[in-house]
Design a protein around this motif. Structure first.
Motif, PDB file in Angstrom:
ATOM      1  N   LEU A 223      73.244 -23.641 -12.723  1.00 17.58           N
ATOM      2  CA  LEU A 223      71.872 -22.982 -11.555  1.00 17.58           C
ATOM      3  C   LEU A 223      72.388 -22.642 -10.568  1.00 17.58           C
ATOM      4  CD1 LEU A 223      69.397 -21.699 -12.301  1.00 17.58           C
ATOM      5  CD2 LEU A 223      68.235 -23.480 -11.600  1.00 17.58           C
ATOM      6  N   ALA A 224      72.873 -24.091  -9.884  1.00 12.78           N
ATOM      7  CA  ALA A 224      72.758 -24.049  -8.763  1.00 12.78           C
ATOM      8  C   ALA A 224      73.885 -25.588  -8.412  1.00 12.78           C
ATOM      9  CB  ALA A 224      71.424 -25.018  -7.952  1.00 12.78           C
ATOM     10  N   VAL A 225      74.906 -25.166  -7.584  1.00 13.07           N
ATOM     11  CA  VAL A 225      76.240 -26.195  -7.354  1.00 13.07           C
ATOM     12  C   VAL A 225      76.546 -26.014  -5.281  1.00 13.07           C
ATOM     13  CG1 VAL A 225      78.545 -24.274  -7.698  1.00 13.07           C
ATOM     14  CG2 VAL A 225      78.437 -26.458  -7.784  1.00 13.07           C
ATOM     15  N   GLY A 226      76.486 -27.308  -5.079  1.00 13.53           N
ATOM     16  CA  GLY A 226      76.161 -27.303  -3.963  1.00 13.53           C
ATOM     17  C   GLY A 226      76.200 -28.754  -3.495  1.00 13.53           C
ATOM     18  N   PRO A 227      75.850 -29.245  -1.891  1.00 14.48           N
ATOM     19  CA  PRO A 227      75.480 -30.385  -1.614  1.00 14.48           C
ATOM     20  C   PRO A 227      74.073 -30.452  -1.849  1.00 14.48           C
ATOM     21  CG  PRO A 227      76.769 -28.646   0.295  1.00 14.48           C
ATOM     22  CD  PRO A 227      76.269 -28.293  -0.695  1.00 14.48           C
ATOM     23  N   ILE A 228      73.674 -32.294  -1.986  1.00 17.31           N
ATOM     24  CA  ILE A 228      72.998 -32.101  -3.047  1.00 17.31           C
ATOM     25  C   ILE A 228      71.271 -31.511  -2.039  1.00 17.31           C
ATOM     26  CG2 ILE A 228      72.713 -34.660  -1.845  1.00 17.31           C
ATOM     27  CD1 ILE A 228      71.818 -35.677  -4.829  1.00 17.31           C
ATOM     28  N   ASP A 229      71.695 -31.326  -0.942  1.00 20.67           N
ATOM     29  CA  ASP A 229      70.027 -31.323  -0.341  1.00 20.67           C
ATOM     30  C   ASP A 229      70.063 -29.643  -0.262  1.00 20.67           C
ATOM     31  OD1 ASP A 229      69.744 -33.382   0.758  1.00 20.67           O
ATOM     32  OD2 ASP A 229      71.531 -33.295   2.778  1.00 20.67           O
ATOM     33  N   GLU A 230      71.052 -28.433   0.094  1.00 19.49           N
ATOM     34  CA  GLU A 230      70.793 -27.429  -0.133  1.00 19.49           C
ATOM     35  C   GLU A 230      70.529 -27.043  -1.835  1.00 19.49           C
ATOM     36  OE1 GLU A 230      74.324 -25.245  -0.455  1.00 19.49           O
ATOM     37  OE2 GLU A 230      75.314 -26.528   1.701  1.00 19.49           O
ATOM     38  N   VAL A 231      71.051 -28.229  -3.321  1.00 19.66           N
ATOM     39  CA  VAL A 231      70.469 -27.618  -4.394  1.00 19.66           C
ATOM     40  C   VAL A 231      69.068 -27.904  -4.657  1.00 19.66           C
ATOM     41  CG1 VAL A 231      70.843 -28.724  -6.867  1.00 19.66           C
ATOM     42  CG2 VAL A 231      72.922 -28.284  -5.267  1.00 19.66           C
ATOM     43  N   ALA A 232      68.360 -29.230  -3.856  1.00 18.88           N
ATOM     44  CA  ALA A 232      67.463 -29.227  -3.995  1.00 18.88           C
ATOM     45  C   ALA A 232      66.371 -28.440  -3.272  1.00 18.88           C
ATOM     46  CB  ALA A 232      67.204 -31.062  -3.202  1.00 18.88           C
ATOM     47  N   ARG A 233      67.118 -27.393  -2.476  1.00 18.90           N
ATOM     48  CA  ARG A 233      65.895 -26.193  -2.634  1.00 18.90           C
ATOM     49  C   ARG A 233      66.041 -25.065  -3.151  1.00 18.90           C
ATOM     50  NH1 ARG A 233      67.475 -28.195   2.982  1.00 18.90           N
ATOM     51  NH2 ARG A 233      69.380 -26.055   2.962  1.00 18.90           N
ATOM     52  N   THR A 234      66.850 -24.480  -3.892  1.00 18.05           N
ATOM     53  CA  THR A 234      67.005 -23.918  -5.035  1.00 18.05           C
ATOM     54  C   THR A 234      65.105 -23.722  -5.601  1.00 18.05           C
ATOM     55  OG1 THR A 234      68.994 -25.062  -5.815  1.00 18.05           O
ATOM     56  CG2 THR A 234      67.944 -22.698  -7.283  1.00 18.05           C
ATOM     57  N   ASP A 235      65.572 -22.800  -5.566  1.00 19.71           N
ATOM     58  CA  ASP A 235      63.786 -22.093  -6.087  1.00 19.71           C
ATOM     59  C   ASP A 235      64.194 -22.108  -7.622  1.00 19.71           C
ATOM     60  OD1 ASP A 235      61.401 -21.175  -6.253  1.00 19.71           O
ATOM     61  OD2 ASP A 235      61.335 -18.903  -5.760  1.00 19.71           O
ATOM     62  N   ASP A 236      63.531 -22.923  -8.495  1.00 22.02           N
ATOM     63  CA  ASP A 236      63.974 -22.631  -9.246  1.00 22.02           C
ATOM     64  C   ASP A 236      62.892 -24.460 -10.494  1.00 22.02           C
ATOM     65  OD1 ASP A 236      64.678 -22.495 -12.854  1.00 22.02           O
ATOM     66  OD2 ASP A 236      65.111 -24.910 -12.220  1.00 22.02           O
ATOM     67  N   ALA A 237      62.135 -23.953 -11.288  1.00 19.77           N
ATOM     68  CA  ALA A 237      61.068 -24.598 -11.458  1.00 19.77           C
ATOM     69  C   ALA A 237      61.786 -26.602 -11.838  1.00 19.77           C
ATOM     70  CB  ALA A 237      59.778 -24.140 -12.372  1.00 19.77           C
ATOM     71  N   TRP A 238      62.687 -25.991 -12.752  1.00 20.15           N
ATOM     72  CA  TRP A 238      63.161 -27.257 -13.005  1.00 20.15           C
ATOM     73  C   TRP A 238      63.816 -28.186 -11.825  1.00 20.15           C
ATOM     74  CZ3 TRP A 238      67.834 -30.531 -13.181  1.00 20.15           C
ATOM     75  CH2 TRP A 238      67.172 -31.184 -14.340  1.00 20.15           C
ATOM     76  N   VAL A 239      64.333 -27.884 -11.308  1.00 16.54           N
ATOM     77  CA  VAL A 239      65.286 -28.227 -10.056  1.00 16.54           C
ATOM     78  C   VAL A 239      64.090 -28.632  -9.139  1.00 16.54           C
ATOM     79  CG1 VAL A 239      66.482 -28.046  -7.721  1.00 16.54           C
ATOM     80  CG2 VAL A 239      66.936 -26.544  -9.846  1.00 16.54           C
ATOM     81  N   GLN A 240      62.872 -27.986  -8.622  1.00 14.34           N
ATOM     82  CA  GLN A 240      62.176 -28.144  -8.306  1.00 14.34           C
ATOM     83  C   GLN A 240      60.960 -29.492  -8.383  1.00 14.34           C
ATOM     84  OE1 GLN A 240      61.625 -27.957  -5.023  1.00 14.34           O
ATOM     85  NE2 GLN A 240      62.833 -26.080  -5.434  1.00 14.34           N
ATOM     86  N   ALA A 241      61.426 -29.840  -9.783  1.00 16.33           N
ATOM     87  CA  ALA A 241      60.699 -31.154 -10.805  1.00 16.33           C
ATOM     88  C   ALA A 241      61.381 -32.106 -10.133  1.00 16.33           C
ATOM     89  CB  ALA A 241      59.950 -30.658 -11.990  1.00 16.33           C
ATOM     90  N   TYR A 242      62.371 -31.781 -10.372  1.00 17.15           N
ATOM     91  CA  TYR A 242      63.235 -32.968 -10.164  1.00 17.15           C
ATOM     92  C   TYR A 242      64.013 -34.533  -9.404  1.00 17.15           C
ATOM     93  CZ  TYR A 242      67.692 -35.174 -12.124  1.00 17.15           C
ATOM     94  OH  TYR A 242      68.897 -36.167 -12.463  1.00 17.15           O
ATOM     95  N   PHE A 243      63.672 -32.744  -7.891  1.00 16.54           N
ATOM     96  CA  PHE A 243      64.328 -33.365  -6.774  1.00 16.54           C
ATOM     97  C   PHE A 243      63.808 -33.981  -6.445  1.00 16.54           C
ATOM     98  CE2 PHE A 243      68.803 -30.693  -8.401  1.00 16.54           C
ATOM     99  CZ  PHE A 243      68.850 -32.296  -8.266  1.00 16.54           C
ATOM    100  N   ASN A 244      61.980 -32.843  -6.131  1.00 13.18           N
ATOM    101  CA  ASN A 244      60.999 -33.437  -5.003  1.00 13.18           C
ATOM    102  C   ASN A 244      59.765 -33.908  -6.367  1.00 13.18           C
ATOM    103  OD1 ASN A 244      62.371 -31.986  -3.426  1.00 13.18           O
ATOM    104  ND2 ASN A 244      61.849 -30.069  -4.040  1.00 13.18           N
ATOM    105  N   GLY A 245      60.161 -33.859  -7.537  1.00 14.13           N
ATOM    106  CA  GLY A 245      59.397 -34.909  -7.996  1.00 14.13           C
ATOM    107  C   GLY A 245      59.449 -36.658  -7.218  1.00 14.13           C
ATOM    108  N   PRO A 246      58.159 -37.447  -7.472  1.00 16.10           N
ATOM    109  CA  PRO A 246      58.381 -39.110  -7.196  1.00 16.10           C
ATOM    110  C   PRO A 246      58.904 -39.242  -6.783  1.00 16.10           C
ATOM    111  CG  PRO A 246      56.754 -38.996  -9.140  1.00 16.10           C
ATOM    112  CD  PRO A 246      57.601 -37.104  -8.388  1.00 16.10           C
ATOM    113  N   ARG A 247      60.124 -39.753  -7.993  1.00 16.09           N
ATOM    114  CA  ARG A 247      61.244 -39.856  -8.540  1.00 16.09           C
ATOM    115  C   ARG A 247      62.214 -39.958  -6.907  1.00 16.09           C
ATOM    116  NH1 ARG A 247      62.657 -42.983 -13.545  1.00 16.09           N
ATOM    117  NH2 ARG A 247      61.331 -44.123 -14.092  1.00 16.09           N
ATOM    118  N   GLY A 248      62.327 -38.442  -7.276  1.00 15.78           N
ATOM    119  CA  GLY A 248      63.565 -37.701  -6.269  1.00 15.78           C
ATOM    120  C   GLY A 248      62.979 -37.470  -5.441  1.00 15.78           C
TER     121      GLY A 248
END
Lengths: 254, 407
Positions: A223-248
């Motif tokens: 779905l996305a590949v790149g440096p982690i900060d870029e990937v974390a900004r991807t507009d996708d529900a799972w990515v957002q939940a993964y990187f921007n959840g409490p643990r992320g």
């Protein structure tokens, strides 16, 4: 293909019965980088790893490691390519009938044609590189703790000085201190040995502390590949939940 | 082609394979040069010059060369690494071992070297410093090792015997504490094990005993014919199966079939920490797992022994019918005339003892499993071997006892 690309995956499709795991998956891994593969359970992270190292034949698509298609090579040539990468399986996969040192010495004896004494000495160095005391070499795998098994398996993966290291969930089941030590070990080894590291993981701390790039598997493809900060900004529900959840968020803060 | 072996071609092949092999270890596409190590002395002092590729394919040669030079290098010798092509951990190990810890660390600080090489030398040097010190080679003294192994074997046999006695005690204690409390009887488990160990074993046991009975009858009729006493084949079959073979065949079959199953069942539970879970739930694993199995076998083995006796006698009878032309009614009347009830009881008395030992050993080996799947396999083997050993030993002791008692 670029000289710096050591693994090239194009249009990969994996299906088990009616269940589609990958469909038209593309991925490049560059020389000398640590790439982290993340994704929810069942998105085919381990299947991707097994496909790249040639343990799983894909339904369609092309996988090239060092520019060669492993599954199309005759056995002898395939073995030569296989010696250029090391694999750390999830549960270590140490041979239980051999001692730890013999496990590491095995590829040295079989492939590098060393005699047993030299191979054992060199195996001791590999064990030391992986952070194991030398007496651990005389033990059987069953006598080691979980973290030591991972280290011993890493030593075996490093036995032939591979160019690519495949790690399947290397920190799963380790306590945070051992996991952090393992992370820094991987970075040290990459810097010292010039390894390319292909890392399948769930561990956000590992991703943040080790990976140069991150690839997110979702919806049967990358779905996305790149440096982690870029990937974390991807507009996708799972990515957002993964990187921007409490643990992320906690992992990103460090 | 054909007759003459083509040596040159195969040599070329070997060489080509070797080249591919060496190339496989080269990270870069530059041609591979074997690593070399030379020591020169001139006015400026000693220089240690390293050239070529210091990689795994050349490890043996480099190590041998380093061993020659070891100890002859002066402390102040200059070290020249600039002509080294590739270097991997094997090469770095040779360098680090030759130079010793201090000079390796000094070399790793040398700004003139590429960063990756310095990092490699530092990592390998550190690894050796941290972990490879104070390693002693294990002594190898054949005779002492042999004595040691004999001693270990005797000690482990003794410990094994103690453990078995202890486990028998625990089992009996479990019996005593539950026998008067019907609420704690595990009837469902007992019935399930009865089916598995008893009913399911009937076909194979009956077939086995039938065939052994037939063989004994054949042997007996052939041997006794020389004395014109082949009619006593009936007695032979009767004595053999009532006193010995019925119970022995059953016990050995169940040692292989049931003891191994008990060990594997309990062992895999132990390996998955299920036994620990039982304990932490405040339950007693002996009561839950061992007692139903022991009781099931205590019931099943005597019943199966009876089946084996009957099947063996029928097998013998068939041979008598076929070879000696002895009718079934004649066979039975002779059997009835010559056999006393005592023979049956003497054989049957051994069944519960064997059953108890087989079940206890099977369960105990299961509890001794530690962690791995391999351990389950080892203990399963051990349990079958021990059961058969104990069964035959007890049978021999019983035979002596019966003989002295004149039973």
């Amino acid at each position: 293909m670029n000289d710096d690309t050591v693994i090239e995956v194009r249009g990969l499709t994996n299906r088990f019965g009616a269940q589609v795991v990958h469909e038209g998956l593309d991925l490049d891994v560059r020389r000398g980088e640590i790439i982290g593969i993340v994704g929810g359970s069942g998105t085919g992270k381990s299947v991707l790893l097994r496909t790249i190292i040639g343990l799983n034949r894909p339904q369609a698509g092309e996988v090239r490691v060092f520019g060669q298609d492993l599954l199309a090579l005759p056995d002898e040539k395939r073995s030569l390519v296989e010696r250029r990468f090391g694999v750390l399986f999830q549960s270590g996969a140490l041979f239980s009938s051999l001692t730890v040192a013999e496990n590491v010495a095995l590829p040295l004896v079989e492939h590098a044609k060393l005699d047993r004494v030299d191979a054992t000495r060199l195996a001791g160095v590999k064990l030391a590189l992986a952070g194991l005391p030398v007496d651990a070499g005389r033990k059987s795998p069953a006598q080691l703790s979980g973290g030591m098994v991972k280290r011993a398996a890493l030593a075996r993966a490093l036995a032939l000085d591979p160019e690519i290291l495949f790690l399947d969930e290397p920190t799963a089941g380790l306590d945070p201190i051992s996991a952090a030590a393992f992370d820094s070990l991987i970075v040290t080894l990459r810097d010292a040995l010039g390894l390319t590291v292909f890392l399948v993981t769930h561990d956000l701390d590992t991703l943040y502390s080790t990976c140069d790039r991150v690839a997110v598997l979702s919806q049967h493809r990358v779905l996305a590949v790149g440096p982690i900060d870029e990937v974390a900004r991807t507009d996708d529900a799972w990515v957002q939940a993964y990187f921007n959840g409490p643990r992320g968020r906690a992992a990103a803060k460090e | 082609m054909g007759a003459a072996p083509d040596y040159p071609a195969s040599e070329r092949q070997v060489q080509a394979r070797r080249n591919i092999f060496l190339l496989a270890f080269r990270p870069m596409a530059t041609p591979s040069l074997p690593g070399t190590l030379t020591l020169t002395r001139d006015a400026g002092g000693e220089r240690l010059i390293l050239r070529g590729d210091w990689t795994l394919p050349y490890y043996m040669a480099l190590q041998a060369r380093a061993n020659e030079l070891a100890g002859t290098i002066a402390a102040g010798a200059a070290i020249d690494l600039h002509d080294v092509g590739a270097m991997d951990t094997a090469g770095a190990f040779v360098v680090a071992e030759l130079l010793g810890s201090q000079r390796t660390q000094a070399l790793a600080q040398d700004e003139a070297l590429p960063a990756a090489r310095r990092a490699l030398l530092k990592t390998v040097g550190d690894a050796i410093d941290t972990y490879c010190t104070g390693v002693r080679r294990p002594r190898d003294a054949g005779f002492v090792v042999m004595l040691e192994r004999i001693g270990n074997a005797v000690e482990s046999f003794w410990k094994q015997t103690l453990k078995l006695l202890g486990f028998i005690g625990i089992t009996l204690q479990g019996f005593a504490s539950t026998v008067l409390r019907p609420r704690r009887w595990r009837v469902t488990s007992l019935v399930a094990h009865l089916e598995q160990t008893g009913l399911d074993a009937v076909p194979i046991l009956a077939l086995l005993s039938f065939m052994v009975g037939a063989v004994v009858a054949f042997l007996g009729s052939t041997a006794l014919e020389a004395y014109g006493a082949s009619v006593f084949t009936v007695d032979l079959i009767g004595f053999a199966f009532l006193r010995e073979f019925g119970v022995l065949l059953t016990a050995i079959l169940l040692a292989g079939r049931t003891a191994s199953a008990f060990t594997a069942q309990i062992g895999s539970m132990k390996a998955r920490e299920e036994i620990d879970a039982i304990r932490t739930l405040g339950l007693d694993p002996v009561e839950l797992l061992v007692l139903p199995r022991v009781l099931a076998l205590l019931i099943a083995l005597p019943l199966l022994t009876f089946v084996a006796m009957i099947a063996g006698i029928v097998g013998g009878g068939m041979v008598c019918l076929a070879v000696l032309k002895m009718s079934p009614s004649m066979f039975l009347s002779m059997f009835q005339a010559d056999m006393q009830l005592r023979q049956f009881l003497v054989g049957m008395a051994k069944a519960p003892v064997f059953a108890f030992m087989i079940a206890v050993i099977g369960c105990m080996e299961g509890f001794k499993v530690s962690g791995s799947a391999q351990s389950v396999g080892e203990h399963t083997t051990s349990s079958v071997v021990q059961c058969i050993f104990v069964v035959i030993l007890l049978d021999a002791v019983a035979a002596l006892f019966y003989m002295e008692m004149g039973w």
